[in-house]
Scaffold this active site. Sequence first.
Site, PDB file in Angstrom:
ATOM      1  N   ARG A 248       0.867  -1.185   0.000  1.00  0.00           N
ATOM      2  CA  ARG A 248       0.000   0.000   0.000  1.00  0.00           C
ATOM      3  C   ARG A 248       0.894   1.221   0.000  1.00  0.00           C
ATOM      4  NH1 ARG A 248       0.395   1.474   5.390  1.00  0.00           N
ATOM      5  NH2 ARG A 248      -0.091  -0.135   6.905  1.00  0.00           N
ATOM      6  N   HIS A 252      -1.679   3.429   6.692  1.00  0.00           N
ATOM      7  CA  HIS A 252      -2.777   2.511   7.020  1.00  0.00           C
ATOM      8  C   HIS A 252      -4.103   3.249   6.884  1.00  0.00           C
ATOM      9  CE1 HIS A 252      -5.216  -0.506   8.946  1.00  0.00           C
ATOM     10  NE2 HIS A 252      -5.677   0.416   9.762  1.00  0.00           N
ATOM     11  N   TYR A 260       6.941   3.676  10.424  1.00  0.00           N
ATOM     12  CA  TYR A 260       7.365   2.276  10.457  1.00  0.00           C
ATOM     13  C   TYR A 260       7.883   1.788   9.103  1.00  0.00           C
ATOM     14  CZ  TYR A 260       2.588   2.255   8.676  1.00  0.00           C
ATOM     15  OH  TYR A 260       1.468   2.549   7.953  1.00  0.00           O
TER      16      TYR A 260
HETATM   17  C1  LIG Z   1     -10.704  -7.722  15.511  1.00  0.00           C
HETATM   18  C2  LIG Z   1      -9.994  -6.462  15.150  1.00  0.00           C
HETATM   19  N1  LIG Z   1      -8.807  -6.201  15.714  1.00  0.00           N
HETATM   20  C3  LIG Z   1      -8.140  -5.076  15.400  1.00  0.00           C
HETATM   21  C4  LIG Z   1      -8.644  -4.186  14.510  1.00  0.00           C
HETATM   22  C5  LIG Z   1      -7.899  -2.898  14.210  1.00  0.00           C
HETATM   23  N2  LIG Z   1      -7.321  -2.937  12.896  1.00  0.00           N
HETATM   24  C6  LIG Z   1      -7.966  -2.433  11.827  1.00  0.00           C
HETATM   25  S1  LIG Z   1      -7.124  -2.646  10.426  1.00  0.00           S
HETATM   26  C7  LIG Z   1      -5.868  -3.423  11.222  1.00  0.00           C
HETATM   27  C8  LIG Z   1      -4.710  -3.931  10.456  1.00  0.00           C
HETATM   28  C9  LIG Z   1      -5.155  -4.870   9.410  1.00  0.00           C
HETATM   29  O1  LIG Z   1      -4.072  -5.397   8.753  1.00  0.00           O
HETATM   30  P1  LIG Z   1      -4.275  -6.354   7.537  1.00  0.00           P
HETATM   31  O2  LIG Z   1      -5.244  -7.428   7.877  1.00  0.00           O
HETATM   32  O3  LIG Z   1      -2.926  -6.786   7.091  1.00  0.00           O
HETATM   33  O4  LIG Z   1      -4.968  -5.454   6.433  1.00  0.00           O
HETATM   34  P2  LIG Z   1      -4.422  -4.107   5.787  1.00  0.00           P
HETATM   35  O5  LIG Z   1      -4.831  -2.987   6.667  1.00  0.00           O
HETATM   36  O6  LIG Z   1      -2.946  -4.240   5.673  1.00  0.00           O
HETATM   37  O7  LIG Z   1      -5.109  -4.036   4.474  1.00  0.00           O
HETATM   38  C10 LIG Z   1      -6.109  -3.486  12.580  1.00  0.00           C
HETATM   39  C11 LIG Z   1      -5.203  -4.062  13.573  1.00  0.00           C
HETATM   40  C12 LIG Z   1      -9.917  -4.472  13.961  1.00  0.00           C
HETATM   41  N3  LIG Z   1     -10.501  -3.629  13.101  1.00  0.00           N
HETATM   42  N4  LIG Z   1     -10.549  -5.617  14.275  1.00  0.00           N
END
Ligand SMILES: Cc1ncc(C[n+]2csc(CCOP(=O)(O)OP(=O)(O)O)c2C)c(N)n1
Lengths: 328, 325
Positions: A248, A252, A260
Site C-alpha cells: 500500500r 494505514h 514504520y
Molecule cells: C478484531 C480487530 N482487531 C483489530 C482491529 C484494528 N485494525 C484495523 S485494520 C488493522 C490492520 C489490518 O491489517 P491487515 O489485515 O494486514 O490489512 P491491511 O490494513 O494491511 O489491508 C487493525 C489491527 C480491527 N478492526 N478488528
Amino acid sequence: MPVEREKLVELYRTMLKIRLFEERVAEIYWEGKSPVFNIAADPIPGEMHLYIGEEAVATGVCAHLRPDDMVAGTHRSHGHYIAKGGDLKKLMAELFGKKTGLCQGKGGHMHLFDAGLHFGCGGIIGAGIPHAVGAALAFKMQGKDNVAVSFIGDGAANIGAFHESLNLAAIWKLPVVIVVEDNLYAISVPKSKSTAVKSNAERAAAYGIPGVLVDGMDVMAVYEAAGEAIARARRGEGPSLIECLCYRYRGHFEGDPQLYKPEGEEEEWRKKDPIPNFRAKLIREGILTEEEANKIQEEVAALVAEAEKFARESPWPEPEEALKHVFL
Amino acid sequence: MRKLTFAQALNEALRQEMRRDPTIYVAGEDVGKYGGIFGVTAGLLEEFGEERVRDTPITESAIIGSAVGAAAAGLRPVVEIMFIDFIGVALDQLFNQAAKMKYMFGGKAKLPIVVRTTCGAGMCAAAQHSQSLEAWFMHIPGLKVVAPSTPYDAKGLLISSIRDDNPVFFIEHKMLYGLEGDVPEEPYTIPLGVADIKREGKDVTVVATMAMVHKALEAADELAKEGIEVEVVDPRTLSPLDKETIINSVKKTHRLVVVHEAVKQAGPGAEIAAMVAEEAFDYLDAPIKRVAAPFTPVPFSPVLESAYIPSKDNIISAVREVLGK
Ligand SMILES: Cc1ncc(C[n+]2csc(CCOP(=O)(O)OP(=O)(O)O)c2C)c(N)n1
C-alpha cells in the site's frame, strides 16, 4: 490460454477506476481537515483506509466473478467493491455520509453493502471470512455453481476466524476462495513480526487445501491464479487460498505518519506499480495505442468527477433516520 | 500544577509503574513503535525494550488469554484492545477465563491483569468502532470496570488498576484523549470503587460517566445561571460501584438524573437507577430520569451520529423535568 483483448482492456480500466477514485478521495478527505485535524469534519468524515497500490489484486480476482457471486471485503474495500462492478456514485455518497449513499450514510467507508452485487464488508478484522464460507455453503446447498471470495489482509490471517473458517470450508468442501492481500503491514506491524511462516499460502497445507503465492503487483499473475481457484471452486472441488504480495503506497489510514516504513521501501515498490506497468505492457503488445489508453483515462476520470458531484449535491440524511433499521 | 492530556497522563502512569515493577509488561496491536494508535504507549518501547513492550499480531483472544496465563505465572500484564468493539472476538478469555478463575479456584489464583481499551462515538467511526459497551462488563462478577473522565483520574486510576490483583477492564473514551488537566508528576493512586463529586450542588444529582461528565458539568454551569444547583457525581469505577456516594448525594438532593453515552436499554444507568430506587426510594421527590443514547447502533454520518450522542441540552431538559420546571 490467451486472454482476449477486451478482457485485458477491462482489467486496465478497472485498476484505473480504483486508482483515480481513491486518489480523488484522498484529496477531498483533507478539505475539511486542515489546518487543525478534526477527524469528523466534512466532506468525508471518519477514518479513511485507501487501497492505492493494491489494485491488481481485487481486479485480477473479481474479473472472474459474476454479479451473483459473493465477495466479502475488509476495512479497505473500495477496490473490492469497484472491481466487483460497484456503483461509484453511491460509493462516493456513502463516504460523504449522504442519504444517497450505498447504506444511506449509516455505514461509511468501512461498511459498504450492495445486495445486488452480493457484496459486503466491515470493520472487524477477519469477520468476513466466515461470511464467505457461509455464502459458499448456501451456494452448495442450493445446487448453484457460484463462488464466494473473501479478501483479507496479511494481518487478518492471524485471527482465529481465519483458521476456523479455512478448516470448516475444507471439511465441507465449499466453493470459497480466500485471497490474502499481503501488503507487508498490519497498521505498523510488519508481517515478519506477526507471522512466523514466510507466506500465508503455506498455511493452506494445514487445512489440506491448495495455497499459492502470487505477485500481487502483476494483474495477470493474480488473474491466472484466481482463475484456477475460482474454476476449481465452481467445479465443486473445494476451497483455495491465494496470497498476493503487494504494497500500500499510502498510510494505514489517511493521516498515518508511516514512521514504520523503512526509507526507500516505497520507491522500490513504485517501480512495480501495477497500473503504469500494465499500461506500458498493453501498448508494447499492441493491445492499446497511446491514444486509446489516454481516452480510457479520460473516461474514468469523468466517472469519478460525476460521482463526486453526485455526492456533494446529495442531501444529508434526516436525524430521525438514526433510529430506523434497528429491527426490520 | 503541570497540565497533561488524558493520553499523556495514562502514558506517565504506565511509564512510572513499569519503572517501579519489572514484572509489568505491555502488549497489544501497534503498542510498540507506533506507540498505540492513540499515542498512549508512546516511547515505552524505546525505554523498556521489546521484551516488555510487545507488538502483537491481530489476535485479541490470545492477547487476553496469554495475559491470563502470564498473570497466573507471576507477571502483571497491561494489554491493549484497540477498540472495545473488538472485544467480541476475545470474550471467552475475558468473561470465562480472566473473570472467573479466582472464584472457581477458591480464591487461590491471583490475576493482576489490566485490559485497556477505548470506547465512544464522535469520530464518525460508525457502528463497529464507536460503541460504549461498559454495561456488558459491569454484568460480569470478578471483573473490575474502570472508566475515568479526567487526566488526573486517568493516571491515578490506571496506577491503582495495575497494582490491583484482580483483572481490571479499563475503558478510555477516545474523545477524551486530547483533554488537558492538572496531573501531579509523582505517582499517586485513586482507590478503585470510589466515586468523585465533580461539582457540588443541592438541587439535583447528575451521575455521569466518562465523556458525559464534561457535558453534565457544562449543563450544570448553564443551569447555575438560573439558580439551579446541580451535583455532578462521577462514579469513576463502574464495578464495583460506589453506592454510598451516589445514595448520599440523592439523600441530599432528592432527585436523580443518570447520564451515559451507552444506549439506554440495559445500560449502566439502569443499574444505577435501580439501585437508588431500591435503597433510597423514600428520599426521591421525583421519578429518576436517564439520559442516554437511543437503542440503535452508532451511525456513521455526522448528522446521524450527533443525533445519537446525548447532548448538553438533553441533560438540561432532564434536570428541568425532575425539578418540575
Ligand atoms: C478484531 C480487530 N482487531 C483489530 C482491529 C484494528 N485494525 C484495523 S485494520 C488493522 C490492520 C489490518 O491489517 P491487515 O489485515 O494486514 O490489512 P491491511 O490494513 O494491511 O489491508 C487493525 C489491527 C480491527 N478492526 N478488528
